[in-house]
Design a protein around this motif. Sequence first.
Motif, PDB file in Angstrom:
ATOM      1  N   ALA A  25       0.844  -1.203   0.000  1.00 27.04           N
ATOM      2  CA  ALA A  25       0.000   0.000   0.000  1.00 27.04           C
ATOM      3  C   ALA A  25       0.878   1.252   0.000  1.00 27.04           C
ATOM      4  O   ALA A  25       0.502   2.290  -0.535  1.00 27.04           O
ATOM      5  CB  ALA A  25      -0.930   0.004   1.211  1.00 27.04           C
ATOM      6  N   TRP A  26       2.064   1.150   0.591  1.00 29.95           N
ATOM      7  CA  TRP A  26       3.002   2.268   0.645  1.00 29.95           C
ATOM      8  C   TRP A  26       3.955   2.287  -0.551  1.00 29.95           C
ATOM      9  O   TRP A  26       4.311   3.351  -1.054  1.00 29.95           O
ATOM     10  CB  TRP A  26       3.867   2.182   1.904  1.00 29.95           C
ATOM     11  CG  TRP A  26       3.115   2.257   3.178  1.00 29.95           C
ATOM     12  CD1 TRP A  26       2.714   1.199   3.956  1.00 29.95           C
ATOM     13  CD2 TRP A  26       2.651   3.432   3.851  1.00 29.95           C
ATOM     14  NE1 TRP A  26       2.048   1.660   5.066  1.00 29.95           N
ATOM     15  CE2 TRP A  26       2.010   3.030   5.033  1.00 29.95           C
ATOM     16  CE3 TRP A  26       2.749   4.806   3.569  1.00 29.95           C
ATOM     17  CZ2 TRP A  26       1.445   3.930   5.930  1.00 29.95           C
ATOM     18  CZ3 TRP A  26       2.189   5.707   4.468  1.00 29.95           C
ATOM     19  CH2 TRP A  26       1.540   5.264   5.636  1.00 29.95           C
ATOM     20  N   THR A  27       4.417   1.108  -0.949  1.00 30.40           N
ATOM     21  CA  THR A  27       5.537   1.067  -1.891  1.00 30.40           C
ATOM     22  C   THR A  27       5.117   1.044  -3.359  1.00 30.40           C
ATOM     23  O   THR A  27       5.829   1.577  -4.199  1.00 30.40           O
ATOM     24  CB  THR A  27       6.419  -0.172  -1.629  1.00 30.40           C
ATOM     25  OG1 THR A  27       5.607  -1.347  -1.727  1.00 30.40           O
ATOM     26  CG2 THR A  27       7.041  -0.106  -0.240  1.00 30.40           C
ATOM     27  N   ALA A  28       3.997   0.414  -3.672  1.00 29.00           N
ATOM     28  CA  ALA A  28       3.621   0.244  -5.082  1.00 29.00           C
ATOM     29  C   ALA A  28       2.726   1.381  -5.545  1.00 29.00           C
ATOM     30  O   ALA A  28       2.015   2.003  -4.753  1.00 29.00           O
ATOM     31  CB  ALA A  28       2.907  -1.087  -5.269  1.00 29.00           C
ATOM     32  N   ASP A  62      -2.846   0.148  -7.541  1.00 27.50           N
ATOM     33  CA  ASP A  62      -3.223  -0.679  -8.680  1.00 27.50           C
ATOM     34  C   ASP A  62      -4.747  -0.699  -8.839  1.00 27.50           C
ATOM     35  O   ASP A  62      -5.485  -0.301  -7.951  1.00 27.50           O
ATOM     36  CB  ASP A  62      -2.660  -2.094  -8.491  1.00 27.50           C
ATOM     37  CG  ASP A  62      -2.335  -2.753  -9.828  1.00 27.50           C
ATOM     38  OD1 ASP A  62      -2.981  -2.417 -10.845  1.00 27.50           O
ATOM     39  OD2 ASP A  62      -1.431  -3.597  -9.851  1.00 27.50           O
ATOM     40  N   GLY A  98      -2.137   4.718  -1.624  1.00 21.56           N
ATOM     41  CA  GLY A  98      -2.377   3.316  -1.306  1.00 21.56           C
ATOM     42  C   GLY A  98      -3.034   3.104   0.052  1.00 21.56           C
ATOM     43  O   GLY A  98      -4.024   2.360   0.154  1.00 21.56           O
ATOM     44  N   LEU A 136      -8.684   3.985 -13.144  1.00 22.96           N
ATOM     45  CA  LEU A 136      -7.244   4.095 -13.337  1.00 22.96           C
ATOM     46  C   LEU A 136      -6.999   4.346 -14.808  1.00 22.96           C
ATOM     47  O   LEU A 136      -7.841   4.082 -15.646  1.00 22.96           O
ATOM     48  CB  LEU A 136      -6.540   2.822 -12.857  1.00 22.96           C
ATOM     49  CG  LEU A 136      -6.381   2.760 -11.328  1.00 22.96           C
ATOM     50  CD1 LEU A 136      -5.797   1.436 -10.905  1.00 22.96           C
ATOM     51  CD2 LEU A 136      -5.501   3.899 -10.829  1.00 22.96           C
ATOM     52  N   HIS A 195       1.031   2.280 -19.098  1.00 23.49           N
ATOM     53  CA  HIS A 195       1.872   2.582 -17.946  1.00 23.49           C
ATOM     54  C   HIS A 195       2.471   1.306 -17.401  1.00 23.49           C
ATOM     55  O   HIS A 195       1.958   0.215 -17.631  1.00 23.49           O
ATOM     56  CB  HIS A 195       1.049   3.219 -16.818  1.00 23.49           C
ATOM     57  CG  HIS A 195       0.716   4.649 -17.050  1.00 23.49           C
ATOM     58  ND1 HIS A 195       1.663   5.633 -17.038  1.00 23.49           N
ATOM     59  CD2 HIS A 195      -0.460   5.253 -17.312  1.00 23.49           C
ATOM     60  CE1 HIS A 195       1.078   6.794 -17.295  1.00 23.49           C
ATOM     61  NE2 HIS A 195      -0.204   6.596 -17.464  1.00 23.49           N
ATOM     62  N   GLY A 232       3.478  -0.805 -13.816  1.00 21.82           N
ATOM     63  CA  GLY A 232       2.810  -0.940 -12.533  1.00 21.82           C
ATOM     64  C   GLY A 232       1.469  -1.633 -12.570  1.00 21.82           C
ATOM     65  O   GLY A 232       0.750  -1.665 -11.588  1.00 21.82           O
ATOM     66  N   GLY A 233       1.116  -2.229 -13.692  1.00 22.11           N
ATOM     67  CA  GLY A 233      -0.199  -2.847 -13.801  1.00 22.11           C
ATOM     68  C   GLY A 233      -0.187  -4.337 -13.502  1.00 22.11           C
ATOM     69  O   GLY A 233      -0.434  -5.151 -14.389  1.00 22.11           O
ATOM     70  N   VAL A 234       0.094  -4.691 -12.252  1.00 23.47           N
ATOM     71  CA  VAL A 234       0.159  -6.113 -11.920  1.00 23.47           C
ATOM     72  C   VAL A 234      -1.197  -6.778 -12.103  1.00 23.47           C
ATOM     73  O   VAL A 234      -1.281  -7.918 -12.567  1.00 23.47           O
ATOM     74  CB  VAL A 234       0.682  -6.319 -10.475  1.00 23.47           C
ATOM     75  CG1 VAL A 234       0.612  -7.789 -10.086  1.00 23.47           C
ATOM     76  CG2 VAL A 234       2.114  -5.822 -10.362  1.00 23.47           C
ATOM     77  N   ASP A 235      -2.265  -6.070 -11.781  1.00 25.50           N
ATOM     78  CA  ASP A 235      -3.585  -6.674 -11.956  1.00 25.50           C
ATOM     79  C   ASP A 235      -3.856  -6.975 -13.428  1.00 25.50           C
ATOM     80  O   ASP A 235      -4.451  -7.999 -13.763  1.00 25.50           O
ATOM     81  CB  ASP A 235      -4.660  -5.766 -11.377  1.00 25.50           C
ATOM     82  CG  ASP A 235      -4.540  -5.690  -9.871  1.00 25.50           C
ATOM     83  OD1 ASP A 235      -4.570  -6.751  -9.233  1.00 25.50           O
ATOM     84  OD2 ASP A 235      -4.376  -4.585  -9.347  1.00 25.50           O
ATOM     85  N   ARG A 276      -1.873 -12.213  -7.655  1.00 27.62           N
ATOM     86  CA  ARG A 276      -1.157 -10.951  -7.555  1.00 27.62           C
ATOM     87  C   ARG A 276       0.166 -11.128  -6.812  1.00 27.62           C
ATOM     88  O   ARG A 276       1.194 -10.580  -7.200  1.00 27.62           O
ATOM     89  CB  ARG A 276      -2.048  -9.942  -6.815  1.00 27.62           C
ATOM     90  CG  ARG A 276      -1.685  -8.520  -7.120  1.00 27.62           C
ATOM     91  CD  ARG A 276      -2.358  -7.530  -6.237  1.00 27.62           C
ATOM     92  NE  ARG A 276      -2.127  -6.181  -6.742  1.00 27.62           N
ATOM     93  CZ  ARG A 276      -0.947  -5.584  -6.809  1.00 27.62           C
ATOM     94  NH1 ARG A 276       0.127  -6.206  -6.408  1.00 27.62           N
ATOM     95  NH2 ARG A 276      -0.827  -4.358  -7.281  1.00 27.62           N
ATOM     96  N   GLU A 277       0.120 -11.916  -5.738  1.00 25.76           N
ATOM     97  CA  GLU A 277       1.288 -12.100  -4.873  1.00 25.76           C
ATOM     98  C   GLU A 277       2.395 -12.882  -5.586  1.00 25.76           C
ATOM     99  O   GLU A 277       3.551 -12.861  -5.151  1.00 25.76           O
ATOM    100  CB  GLU A 277       0.905 -12.831  -3.584  1.00 25.76           C
ATOM    101  CG  GLU A 277      -0.133 -12.122  -2.739  1.00 25.76           C
ATOM    102  CD  GLU A 277      -1.520 -12.140  -3.366  1.00 25.76           C
ATOM    103  OE1 GLU A 277      -2.155 -11.078  -3.418  1.00 25.76           O
ATOM    104  OE2 GLU A 277      -1.945 -13.217  -3.849  1.00 25.76           O
ATOM    105  N   ILE A 305      10.596   2.181  -9.739  1.00 28.76           N
ATOM    106  CA  ILE A 305      10.497   2.477  -8.300  1.00 28.76           C
ATOM    107  C   ILE A 305      11.584   1.709  -7.551  1.00 28.76           C
ATOM    108  O   ILE A 305      11.719   0.489  -7.717  1.00 28.76           O
ATOM    109  CB  ILE A 305       9.099   2.084  -7.777  1.00 28.76           C
ATOM    110  CG1 ILE A 305       8.017   2.888  -8.512  1.00 28.76           C
ATOM    111  CG2 ILE A 305       9.012   2.294  -6.266  1.00 28.76           C
ATOM    112  CD1 ILE A 305       6.610   2.364  -8.298  1.00 28.76           C
ATOM    113  N   ALA A 308       5.860   4.795  -3.725  1.00 31.58           N
ATOM    114  CA  ALA A 308       4.955   5.336  -4.742  1.00 31.58           C
ATOM    115  C   ALA A 308       3.512   5.392  -4.266  1.00 31.58           C
ATOM    116  O   ALA A 308       2.721   6.198  -4.754  1.00 31.58           O
ATOM    117  CB  ALA A 308       5.054   4.493  -6.016  1.00 31.58           C
ATOM    118  N   GLY A 309       3.163   4.518  -3.302  1.00 40.75           N
ATOM    119  CA  GLY A 309       1.792   4.517  -2.794  1.00 40.75           C
ATOM    120  C   GLY A 309       1.473   5.716  -1.917  1.00 40.75           C
ATOM    121  O   GLY A 309       0.312   6.021  -1.657  1.00 40.75           O
TER     122      GLY A 309
END
Lengths: 324, 324
Positions: free
Chosen positions: A49-52, A55, A225, B5, B10, B12-15, B25-26, B35, B197-198
């Motif tokens: 929630a902080w780093t990415a 999404d 996030g 979104l 871009h 960062g689009g893991v989803d 996702r994990e 980043i 970034a979040g």
Amino acid sequence: MDQTLPTRDHGGGVDAAVARWGGAREDWLDLSTGINPVPYPLGHLPGRAWTALPDRAAMDRLIGAARSFWSVPPEADIVAAPGASALIARMPGQVAGRRAAIPGPTYNEHAAAFRAAGWEVVEEGEEGEEGEVEVRVGVHPNNPDGRLMAAGDIGGRALTVIDESFCDVCPEVSHVARTTEPGVVVLKSFGKFWGLAGLRLGFLIGSPAKCARMREALGPWAVAGPALEIGARALEDRSWAETTRKRLARDAARLDAMMAARGAGLAGGTTLFRTYTVPDAAAWQARLAEARILARVFPYSATWLRLGLPGGEDDWRRLWDALA
Amino acid sequence: MDQTLPTRDHGGGVDAAVARWGGAREDWLDLSTGINPVPYPLGHLPGRAWTALPDRAAMDRLIGAARSFWSVPPEADIVAAPGASALIARMPGQVAGRRAAIPGPTYNEHAAAFRAAGWEVVEEGEEGEEGEVEVRVGVHPNNPDGRLMAAGDIGGRALTVIDESFCDVCPEVSHVARTTEPGVVVLKSFGKFWGLAGLRLGFLIGSPAKCARMREALGPWAVAGPALEIGARALEDRSWAETTRKRLARDAARLDAMMAARGAGLAGGTTLFRTYTVPDAAAWQARLAEARILARVFPYSATWLRLGLPGGEDDWRRLWDALA
């Protein structure tokens, strides 16, 4: 040198209170806002929630929770923003025009935003006297007097903005259902009812076209996030909301009784803040400031004193003693 | 239904990667962004960072730290915003005009923001061929190829935007000193170099007039309490920044060596991301996706593959194996 916070009159200025009346920041009990003093519990936040970059899944969950919580009509859309203030500042970009009716007294950022964009703002005027306007803004319930925006004042213009920043204590009067009508939008604030004003989260509910335009104006990844995560959890938690509404109603009644005992009359408000009529608002504010309690007065009224709710019993006792 | 979104291309689009290639996702290692994978430590956050409206003292501390960290000239001002994206989206409102030169390929939100505001965007063109433009935007160093904005391309127009989102790895080339010149502004991103970034935090550095205009456009309390607190701490911590620059340089060299061993050539980049030339970028991306590693390709290039830096040793090993 850096005017990084608004110079317009607002609550929440503990640092300004320190500068004016003294004491350390930690000494002050801030009752100058309408923020619930018992916040929604933060819980654990996942590191990403902080780093990415926020999404799509996190945003979709938040928007789904918001849609359900506020019973948003299927024809209407929702945009999340970093605070209702971010939406208010961009509202003039939503529509072409030159005159906006914003009946006062009310929250002053609406008029400031339209004026900054070159609009003429009609703040006073009885029904029908405002002349030709493309926009009407109403805070519902209003800050600071709690009056409701009449159903008949909604629609019929290029844009009607219904600011429901304080409406989550009285969801039964919400005008969200009217967002299916052309030009009608509703603003929601997360920080006040859920007591997390530092999180910066607000929503615009309106037509898909209006929402798309606002989304473009905000830019991508507008919401942090942690706000996506905490906001979704809180909006999914109806039980907390119901319990909180009851507690706020009890506490507002308790504050009214306390203030009545000290000679103040109720002018209006919501269960997140109470506006009282006192003989000399500035004198009452100064008396409370001696006890390091920050109350709100208004540049346009010599007799209105606004108080948010104390949280713990110590704070209630402190207010009672200060009013003696 | 909710396009919450960006639909523009871009990282960062893991989803989106999950939807396209599968997995949870994990499971994914996201190397599609620039980043820093080793974020600035969050530390303890005081409760009021979450619950109170961000107060002036917290903003003043952040702005002071930013001014010092980036050696902002005394004649220039700084505005903090919820992410550099929030500033980019509002940049067209800074100046009157109709044509903006944004030499590409580069980060696509700049052109999108000007187009959304009705501007014509000149993306191609050699020096002097762009014709009459009121605005020039350069990303410095550029994303994705790392090229620097020439000193001669700065100034002489109503607005020159220097996006230094990736410049904190090479502060010696920063153009911040040029913000004393008319119409020259610099953008800074907190999320990338500090790996958060979040959090959503970015800065505009420019003339007091430009900054005042941007502040009005953002509205009050634009930056969340946690971002004010963490941002100030991080910008005051020069030792972390210096250590991080060295680590990023080492890791970028390590990634280059790894990719060279697998047959990829370096096209450019910064030490936060590396852009490689490969025979078939889409095929390389698909191969990495089988190992649930997300790489970035570009709609305008069949041969460029961009990778962010792996963090822990497990991630380095995983990338190496996936490239086998």
